[in-house]
Design a protein around this motif. Structure first.
Motif, short mmCIF file in Angstrom:
data_model
loop_
_atom_site.label_atom_id
_atom_site.label_comp_id
_atom_site.label_asym_id
_atom_site.label_seq_id
_atom_site.Cartn_x
_atom_site.Cartn_y
_atom_site.Cartn_z
N PRO A 1177 62.55 -45.08 -16.73
CA PRO A 1177 63.29 -45.90 -15.78
C PRO A 1177 63.74 -45.08 -14.57
CG PRO A 1177 64.70 -45.30 -17.61
CD PRO A 1177 63.37 -44.72 -17.92
N ILE A 1178 63.83 -45.72 -13.42
CA ILE A 1178 64.42 -45.14 -12.21
C ILE A 1178 65.52 -46.09 -11.77
CG2 ILE A 1178 64.01 -44.31 -9.87
CD1 ILE A 1178 61.08 -43.97 -10.53
N PRO A 1179 66.76 -45.84 -12.22
CA PRO A 1179 67.85 -46.77 -11.84
C PRO A 1179 68.28 -46.54 -10.40
CG PRO A 1179 68.71 -44.98 -13.18
CD PRO A 1179 67.23 -44.77 -13.12
N LEU A 1180 68.89 -47.56 -9.83
CA LEU A 1180 69.43 -47.49 -8.47
C LEU A 1180 68.40 -46.90 -7.52
CD1 LEU A 1180 73.07 -46.29 -9.27
CD2 LEU A 1180 72.23 -48.63 -8.99
N PHE A 1181 67.26 -47.50 -7.50
CA PHE A 1181 66.13 -47.01 -6.71
C PHE A 1181 66.47 -47.07 -5.22
CE2 PHE A 1181 62.17 -47.52 -4.40
CZ PHE A 1181 61.37 -46.55 -4.97
N SER A 1182 66.13 -45.97 -4.52
CA SER A 1182 66.33 -45.93 -3.06
C SER A 1182 65.38 -44.88 -2.49
CB SER A 1182 67.78 -45.59 -2.73
OG SER A 1182 68.09 -44.28 -3.19
N ARG A 1183 65.58 -44.54 -1.22
CA ARG A 1183 64.67 -43.62 -0.55
C ARG A 1183 64.71 -42.23 -1.18
NH1 ARG A 1183 62.03 -44.72 3.84
NH2 ARG A 1183 63.38 -46.49 4.30
N LYS A 1184 65.78 -41.91 -1.87
CA LYS A 1184 65.86 -40.60 -2.52
C LYS A 1184 64.81 -40.44 -3.61
CE LYS A 1184 69.32 -42.21 -5.80
NZ LYS A 1184 68.36 -42.41 -6.86
N ASP A 1185 64.27 -41.57 -4.07
CA ASP A 1185 63.28 -41.53 -5.15
C ASP A 1185 61.86 -41.40 -4.64
OD1 ASP A 1185 65.14 -41.87 -7.39
OD2 ASP A 1185 65.48 -43.85 -6.53
N HIS A 1186 61.69 -41.15 -3.33
CA HIS A 1186 60.36 -40.85 -2.80
C HIS A 1186 59.75 -39.69 -3.58
CE1 HIS A 1186 60.45 -43.14 1.11
NE2 HIS A 1186 59.17 -43.15 0.80
N GLY A 1187 58.44 -39.69 -3.69
CA GLY A 1187 57.79 -38.53 -4.27
C GLY A 1187 56.58 -38.90 -5.09
N ILE A 1188 55.91 -37.86 -5.60
CA ILE A 1188 54.73 -38.05 -6.44
C ILE A 1188 55.14 -37.85 -7.89
CG2 ILE A 1188 52.44 -37.17 -7.00
CD1 ILE A 1188 52.12 -36.33 -4.11
N TYR A 1189 54.92 -38.87 -8.69
CA TYR A 1189 55.25 -38.83 -10.10
C TYR A 1189 53.96 -38.63 -10.90
CZ TYR A 1189 59.87 -40.58 -8.83
OH TYR A 1189 61.13 -40.73 -8.30
N LYS A 1190 54.09 -37.90 -11.97
CA LYS A 1190 52.92 -37.54 -12.75
C LYS A 1190 53.23 -37.70 -14.23
CE LYS A 1190 51.77 -33.19 -12.85
NZ LYS A 1190 51.23 -31.87 -12.47
N ALA A 1191 52.24 -38.20 -14.96
CA ALA A 1191 52.34 -38.28 -16.42
C ALA A 1191 51.18 -37.46 -16.99
CB ALA A 1191 52.26 -39.72 -16.90
N VAL A 1192 51.49 -36.60 -17.97
CA VAL A 1192 50.48 -35.70 -18.54
C VAL A 1192 50.42 -35.99 -20.04
CG1 VAL A 1192 49.75 -33.34 -18.92
CG2 VAL A 1192 50.88 -33.98 -16.78
N LEU A 1193 49.20 -36.23 -20.52
CA LEU A 1193 48.95 -36.57 -21.91
C LEU A 1193 47.97 -35.54 -22.47
CD1 LEU A 1193 49.30 -38.91 -24.08
CD2 LEU A 1193 47.17 -39.82 -23.16
#
Length: 1539
Positions: A1177-1193
């Motif tokens: 989850p990303i609560p209280l989403f705003s511009r601060k949450d910009h970025g590249i997210y990655k999931a590694v399996l």
């Protein structure tokens, strides 16, 4: 004996008859009579009496017809003079002939008369006895009856008389009229027994009944009394007084005879039809029309919007203005007449209208509502017939309130049976229902809406009781009055399933008793049978009816149900559980349900010229049969057509509207509420022809007509005539001509051998003599009757230079506005050859002829156009040569410009099998003797090597052998022995070339392809090359060629085909750069062949290679743990953004990690890869949450990575998704006042400034400024008007856009709302100013002081206020005065101090300082403890401070009487600001936090007038420094008073 036929000589035979002497025979029998004897002698089966009768008929025919002489021409004048000269001789001969004929026939007539007289005398004795006049006499009289109420009684009597008497019935002297009370009385009269039947007698039927028999010789009466009694205790029987009868003319006393009756009719849904039956009414009274009743399938119809009825003007009419399939059926008109009733019936067929979607089924029908309750009805209907459409998969039920046009769909999923329980209705409201059927192609048109039904409580009437008092009075009471005062109702009883289907189960139960007067509803619980785990099932429905449909039962499970009664006082005990209930499948597990079995043998027999009688055996398993659907098919065709469109209840049916001469087969399906059964076996083929009785009997043809002279050379005449109108069932194969001199009566035969053509030259004539001719036609049945004698024709050589008349005018291709007239060339051509023809036309009955072609046509036909539909015309033709225009032809027969029903035109086409070019006509009507006669340019083709003709049933085909330009022209065909069936077609060069191209394609076939050669990339990087043919045979052969080299199935290549789908394919296992090039497939299938190529080079090949390599890598990736769905985002209802993905091929040891910009994220809940899905989850989403997210399996088998870049469009999409949820949850704008201005707030589930929000004032966008500030928190968006003025009045709105929809909330800041807000703003502004400038202790004082005796104590603090505050010190609530021991100082208006020199134990106590000015003040307390030297330092004890009550500035020395509040343990002096609205930022304070006035987001309307919060506790513990709550008297307190 010889037979008159082709080339067969005739022999004359004389029969000596008993009634005629030989001299009479020899003296001159007519030629016609002799010919009849000649024919009759050949049939040994005919009796002598038949011979005599035919001879008499032949001899009695008129021997001479005197012509009419009016406006005689020169030729007619000459003829008149000749006849006048010989008139004496002629009359004598005529009289002699007539006398002889009368004498010969008189004996025959007398003999027949004697035979009839003997026969009549045999029965005359009986008739004489019956004809003796006799007045009526009752042989069996009426007898009295005593009967119970509601039982029938029958009065009967037997009466005789001559003439037969008429019996009338009277009740108390008043005539009994069965029509005055339909169904009450029934009067019968059979075999002399007359009866009156009274059904369901009532007390008022007690009377004296009489039967009055009347004939011309008198009247007789029989009387009897009928007494009707009530059962014991129900009152006494009574005698009612007799009502005087008012005589009038009743419609049943009229005499009605039906004339023109309505026939079988055909209509289409949405159209209209009118059934009319004309009649003769005696007497015809305008104000008393006949009583007419209309029935459909024996059910009486009532006048209304769907059935308009009228009687008058000599006709009864029924109009159906809005046809639906519900209207199909057998319609009967029943008219009550003086003698009983007159009836006529005919069937009305109503076919489906064009579907809204091609292939969709027809509309259902007969929609009705049953089991009506206060919020529930059961809707049922009949399924439509599906002939060539896909099977029906379900139905949708719609409802609308009466008076509305808005239809609401009742069921989300289609129901598969023809019943559906509709619940959720509003009690007391009326509804209509309709149904739509659905199949794989689409949804049908809606059915006709049902009758109006009103949702009422069916049990309410059962709660009424009627109590009879003394047998005279009826008192109606409710069960409520008998139950007494009942609060909690009893439990329901008899819980059971009234409807059980695969889709749903309908629960039913009996209402409770006692019930109580309070409104009642029900709660239902279910459990698996035997478990006892009960669960409520109608949580969202307040159920008021004792019916409830349950839809969500699992297959194969048995359930039990129980019901509670609930009202405002509470709930009853549970009912007894129902028996275990289980849904049934389509075949029926527990009930005998399912579609019926197929009907048995179907037999079709002849009926009429256009109908067939079909009957069949009912199915073995009926299963609540609704009826049958009958389908038909033309023999040789593929498509079936429906014969009826509404289920027919009986096992026999007459199929109407068929094409005469065509052959059909039929099949039948049974229908019930589950649908249609399997089709029955097809019937044997049957040709549509009238039913024959006793074998087909041929008849002789009718007489030829239209005898005309075509040429004359002085010794011979050429005659022509027209064919008989009726051929008698076999072809006319011979004509016989007789002639006579117009001056004599003796006919002479012209030809002994048959003449086959309708033109004959009569030789050996005397020039200048007038002759008459008559002609007979012959067929297999014999020689027909002779024609009427022709007009006298003068044998005189024609010498005129103009041509003679054309002849044999006939018509072809008669249509509504055109026809083709055909004729034959004149025999006499004149002085020169015929060059053309002129055609003249006139309307029937008119002598004004119009020339149709001003320039003569060279051919012998002409197409006439621009005719009036339905108008009759006559034609004549004149031949033209170089010398002028010749004589007109004989007038044609009148022809009506109207096409035959079902007329079709010639079709040009190419045979799909052989490639032959052909012309074809399907006749709308034929008979057994009909033949197709083809012509080119209206010249019969006959035997020609260029064409050949074939006939099959009603279709004839003209096939061209080797078509070329010589075959161009106009082709026509005529069907003989019909009412003029014919058509034509002009074969043009362009049309011929098109058909030749198609013929070549058929004869040199190409394998047709649905898809050419194509490729697709498969898993593992394999490449499949494929094509699809429309059709392949099992013997197909093919080969793949790559870069001019044939490729065979082997290592690296797999080649195969599928005959069923027509697919040929080759799979390349390892696709590399070496596979670039051209691919070709060559196919041979029988005679057909084709090939298809694919060029795979350059960029196209590179793209394919890249995709193949990608798929290969994907395959390798999926061997270990991998993402089956890469990272994606979702937004929850609470506006939390979730990043999610799905994983596959994992195990317990597989690890999963989250990263943002390479920094690992650790969620509160560790990811569970075994669930197949992971999310963060990303609560209280705003511009601060910009970025590249990655999931590694990853695990020991490999690793996989998924990235999502939350920026750009992805970020915008997330914001829009948040805005969609927030906008939907947004409250209305709320007014909030602050010291800075007026604020409008909009509460929502989540707000961030990145959302696209726009504030508007009077539709103008507001930009954030010093005047208008825009902002928000996570829970709301706000806009503040700083320092408001009248300019800011008006309409405000906020618009929240989610990229698709804009959510708008508004507030009207004007009028009283603005006035109140502005006053509140001024008050808060003043309170804030006072808070800011009041007197207060800034810091420096401790809470507790412990000091040794003889030490000096200094209490110093910094104070502040504007204006400078006054400072007062207190000890134990007494003001401290400055002296030597205790010094009070206040320096510079900022520093206040209290110094105690050499403290003593008496100085211990509670000290306080009061700092105040005109805006308020603050009270701070200090506890001082003094101990002696050597003593233990005492434990400090805090006092209990309370807020002092400040005094006005004018009396600063007045101490407060309020107890001192308890200070806090903090060693840092602090102050507490006066309460301000929660929206105003305040300094941090140790004061316990109070509830914010901001309401929760779920409360969209907070109170704007109470900005100051109310503490939870009435006495909270404040800090040591307490505000002075009382401002100067001239100010309003911003703080509410303490309780």
């Amino acid at each position: 004996m010889g037979w008159k036929g082709n080339s067969i000589p005739r022999e004359r035979v004389i029969f000596l008859l008993p009634s005629a002497s030989a001299s009479q025979v020899a003296s001159g029998w007519s030629a016609t009579a002799l010919r009849c004897f000649n024919l009759l002698g050949k049939s040994s089966s005919k009796s002598v009496s038949q011979v005599q009768a035919q001879a008499t008929e032949a001899m009695a025919e008129p021997a001479y017809t005197i012509p009419l002489f009016r406006q005689r021409t020169s030729e007619e004048t000459e003829e008149y003079q000749r006849v006048t000269k010989n008139v004496g001789k002629g009359l004598a001969v005529i009289q002699e002939e007539l006398h002889r004929i009368r004498a010969s026939t008189k004996a025959q007539v007398e003999s027949l008369a004697i035979q009839r007289e003997v026969k009549d005398m045999m029965t005359k004795r009986v008739d004489l006895l019956e004809e003796i006049p006799k007045m009526p006499d009752f042989l069996v009289a009426l007898r009295p009856h005593t009967v119970w109420e509601k039982t029938p009684v029958k009065l009967f009597c037997t009466v005789q008389g001559n003439p037969r008497p008429i019996v009338k019935w009277y009740k108390g002297g008043v005539p009994v009229d069965p029509l005055s009370a339909p169904g009450k009385y029934k009067i019968e009269s059979k075999y002399g027994v007359h009866s009156l039947i009274i059904s369901r007698c009532v007390v008022s039927d007690t009377a004296e009944y009489s039967a009055v028999a009347t004939n011309p010789h008198g009247t007789a009466t029989s009387k009897a009394t009928v007494t009707v009694k009530r059962p014991a205790g129900a009152g006494e029987s009574c005698q009612l007084g007799l009502v005087p009868h008012l005589t009038d003319i009743h419609p049943s006393k009229l005499e009605v005879s039906l004339l023109d009756r309505f026939s079988v009719s055909f209509g289409v849904e949405g159209g209209s039809v009118r059934l009319v039956c004309s009649m003769v009414v005696v007497p015809d009274l305008p104000n008393v029309p006949p009583l007419a009743q209309w029935y459909r399938d024996d059910k009486l119809l009532k006048p209304g919007k769907l059935a308009e009825m009228s009687v008058g003007g000599g006709a009864a009419r029924l109009t159906l203005p809005h046809l639906a399939k519900d209207d199909e059926g057998l319609y009967t008109l029943r008219i009550f007449t003086k003698d009983g009733t007159a009836e006529h019936s005919a069937y009305l067929f109503v076919s489906d209208a064009a579907p809204s979607v091609a292939g969709a089924p027809g509309a259902p029908m007969s929609v009705k509502a049953y089991d009506i309750n206060s919020d529930y009805v059961l809707v049922a209907w009949k399924p439509p017939n599906t002939v060539n459409e896909a099977p029906i998969t379900g139905y949708f039920v719609d409802r609308c309130e009466a008076g509305s046009d808005t239809w609401v769909q009742c069921n989300d999923a289609p129901v598969k049976v023809c019943k559906y329980p509709v619940h959720g209705l509003s009690m007391g409201r009326s509804y209509h229902f309709r149904v739509r059927a659905m199949n794989s192609a689409g949804i049908s048109r809606p059915s006709r809406k049902s009758d109006k039904v009103t949702a009422l409580d069916a049990a309410e009437s059962e709660r009424l009781q009627v109590i009879k008092i003394e047998g005279k009075y009826d008192i109606v009471i409710k069960d409520d009055d008998l139950e007494g005062y009942v609060t909690i109702p009893g439990e329901p009883t008899d819980v059971h399933a009234s409807e059980i289907f695969k889709s749903y189960v309908v629960l039913s139960w009996k209402p409770p008793s006692p019930r109580g007067r309070a409104p009642l509803w029900y709660v239902i619980e279910k459990c698996l049978a035997g478990t006892g785990a009960w669960q409520r099932i109608n949580t969202a429905v307040k159920l008021q009816s004792p019916r409830y449909p349950v839809f969500d039962l699992q297959d194969g499970q048995k359930y039990q149900f129980r019901v509670y009664s609930v009202n405002m006082y509470g709930s009853s005990e549970a009912s007894e559980p129902s028996e275990p209930i289980q849904k049934v499948d389509e075949d029926g597990i527990e009930l005998p349900i399912g579609v019926p079995s197929a009907p048995g043998q179907v037999v079709a027999t002849r009926n009429t010229k256009s109908s067939v009688f079909v009957q069949w055996e009912p199915p073995k398993h009926l299963k609540n049969l609704m009826g049958y659907y009958i389908d038909g098919r033309v023999v040789g065709a593929k498509e079936w057509f429906p014969c009826n469109h509404k289920p027919f209840k009986h096992s026999r049916f007459v199929v109407h509207g068929l094409t005469p001469g065509e052959s059909y087969v039929f099949r039948v399906q049974a229908v019930n509420l589950f649908g249609l059964s399997d089709e029955s076996q097809e019937s044997s083929p049957i040709a549509v022809e009238p039913a024959l009785g006793g074998g087909f009997q041929y008849a002789t043809p009718s007489a030829p007509f239209g005898i005309t002279m075509l040429s004359c050379d002085g010794s011979s005449m050429t005659l022509a005539w027209k064919s008989p109108k009726h051929c008698g069932g076999s072809k006319v194969n011979a004509y016989y001509i007789d002639k006579r001199n117009a001056d004599t009566l003796v006919w002479k035969e012209v030809n002994l051998s048959a003449v086959t053509e309708r033109v004959c030259t009569v030789d050996n004539l005397t020039e200048g003599t007038f002759y008459e001719f008559k002609i007979q036609a012959a067929n297999l049945a014999g020689v027909g009757v002779p024609s009427a004698p022709s007009a006298p024709l003068k044998c005189e050589a024609w010498t005129m230079e103009e041509p003679g008349p054309a002849y044999d005018l006939s018509f072809s291709e008669v249509r509504s506005h055109s026809l083709v007239i055909i004729w034959k060339a004149p025999v006499y051509t004149g002085a020169s050859a015929v060059t053309g023809y002129l055609v003249e036309m006139a309307k029937k009955g008119s002598s004004e002829f119009v020339t149709l072609n001003h320039e003569a046509v060279s051919h012998r036909y002409l197409q006439v156009s621009h005719l009036e539909e339905g108008q009759s015309y006559v034609f004549r033709v004149r031949a033209v040569n170089g010398n002028g225009v010749g004589k007109p032809s004989q007038l044609s027969e009148p022809v009506c410009a109207k096409a035959l029903p079902g007329t079709k035109e010639i079709v040009a086409g190419v045979d799909e099998e052989t490639g032959d070019v052909f012309l074809s006509l399907e006749a709308c009507e034929i008979c057994e003797t009909s033949k197709f006669v083809w012509s080119k340019n209206y010249k019969p083709i006959g035997d020609c090597p260029r064409v050949s003709t074939t006939t099959k049933g009603r279709t004839s085909r003209l096939t061209f052998t080797n078509p070329d330009k010589d075959d161009l022209g106009r082709y026509s065909v005529v069907v003989t022995d019909t009412d003029g069936v014919s058509a034509s077609h002009t074969l043009t060069e362009d049309a011929l070339n098109t058909m030749l191209e198609l013929s070549y394609a058929i004869r040199h076939p190409v394998v047709p392809l649905k898809h050419g050669l194509n490729y697709e990339i498969l898993e593992k990087g394999h490449v499949r090359f494929w094509l699809q043919a429309v059709k392949l045979s099992p013997s197909v052969s093919y080969r793949f060629i790559v870069n001019d080299k044939e490729v065979t199935s082997g290592e690296g290549h797999k080649i195969s085909h599928d005959v069923a789908t027509g697919i040929i394919e080759m799979t390349v296992d390892h696709f590399t750069r070496a596979n670039e090039g051209t691919y070709t497939v060559q196919i041979h299938d029988g005679k057909a062949k084709t090939q298809s190529s694919l060029v795979l080079v350059g960029d196209v090949f590179k793209a394919a290679l890249k995709e193949a390599e990608f798929q290969r890598k994907e395959h390798i990736r999926k061997q270990g743990p991998h993402f089956s769905e890469y990272l994606y985002f979702t937004v929850t209802e609470d506006c939390t953004v979730m990043l999610a993905c799905k994983v596959a091929n994992v195990k317990k040891e597989t690890s999963f990690h989250w990263y943002k910009e390479d920094d690992e994220l650790v969620p509160e809940t560790p990811p569970n890869v075994m669930s197949g899905a992971c999310a963060i989850p990303i609560p209280l989403f705003s511009r601060k949450d910009h970025g590249i997210y990655k999931a590694v399996l990853g695990d020991d088998r490999g690793k996989d990575t998924s990235l999502i870049d939350i920026s750009g469009q992805v970020f915008d999409d997330i914001i829009n998704a948040l805005a969609c949820i927030a906008g939907a949850s947004a409250s209305e704008l709320v007014l909030q006042c602050t010291p800075e201005g007026i604020r409008l707030q909009c509460y929502m589930s989540y707000y961030t400034e990145e959302m696209k929000t726009v504030w508007k004032h009077k539709e103008s966008k507001i930009a954030s400024s010093e005047k208008m500030r825009i902002g928000g928190t996570a829970e709301m968006a706000w806009m503040q008007i700083c320092d408001p003025s009248d300019k800011e009045k008006g309409h405000y709105s906020i618009e929240i856009s989610d990229g698709v929809k804009t959510h708008t909330r508004t507030f009207d800041l004007s009028g009283q709302a603005y006035t109140d807000a502005y006053e509140e703003y001024l008050r808060l502004k003043a309170a804030a100013f006072a808070e800011k400038n009041r007197g207060r202790v800034v810091g420096g004082l401790p809470d507790v002081v412990t000091i040794m005796e003889e030490k000096s104590l200094s209490l110093t603090c910094t104070v502040w206020g504007e204006p400078t505050p006054e400072v007062t010190w207190f000890k134990n609530e007494q003001e401290v005065a400055s002296n030597e021991h205790t010094k009070i100082m206040f320096d510079g208006g900022k520093f206040a101090s209290l110094v105690i020199n050499k403290v003593t134990p008496e100085d211990s106590g509670k000290y306080s300082i009061n700092v105040r000015n005109k805006y308020g003040g603050e009270f701070v307390e200090i506890t001082v403890s003094v101990y002696k030297h050597g003593e233990q330092i005492p434990e400090p004890k805090l006092g209990h401070p309370k807020t002092a009550t400040p005094v006005p500035p004018k009396s600063p020395a007045t101490p407060s009487k309020t107890p001192t509040p308890t200070p806090s343990k903090s060693h840092t002096p602090a102050s507490m600001k006066s309460p301000t609205p929660a929206s105003t930022p305040a300094p941090k304070s140790p004061t316990p936090s109070l509830k914010s006035p901001t309401p929760a987001p779920k409360s969209p309307t907070p109170a704007p007038k109470s900005p100051t919060p109310t503490p939870k506790s009435p006495t909270p513990t404040p800090s040591r420094g307490v505000k002075s709550p009382t401002p100067p008297r001239f100010m309003k307190s911003p703080t509410p008073p303490r309780k």
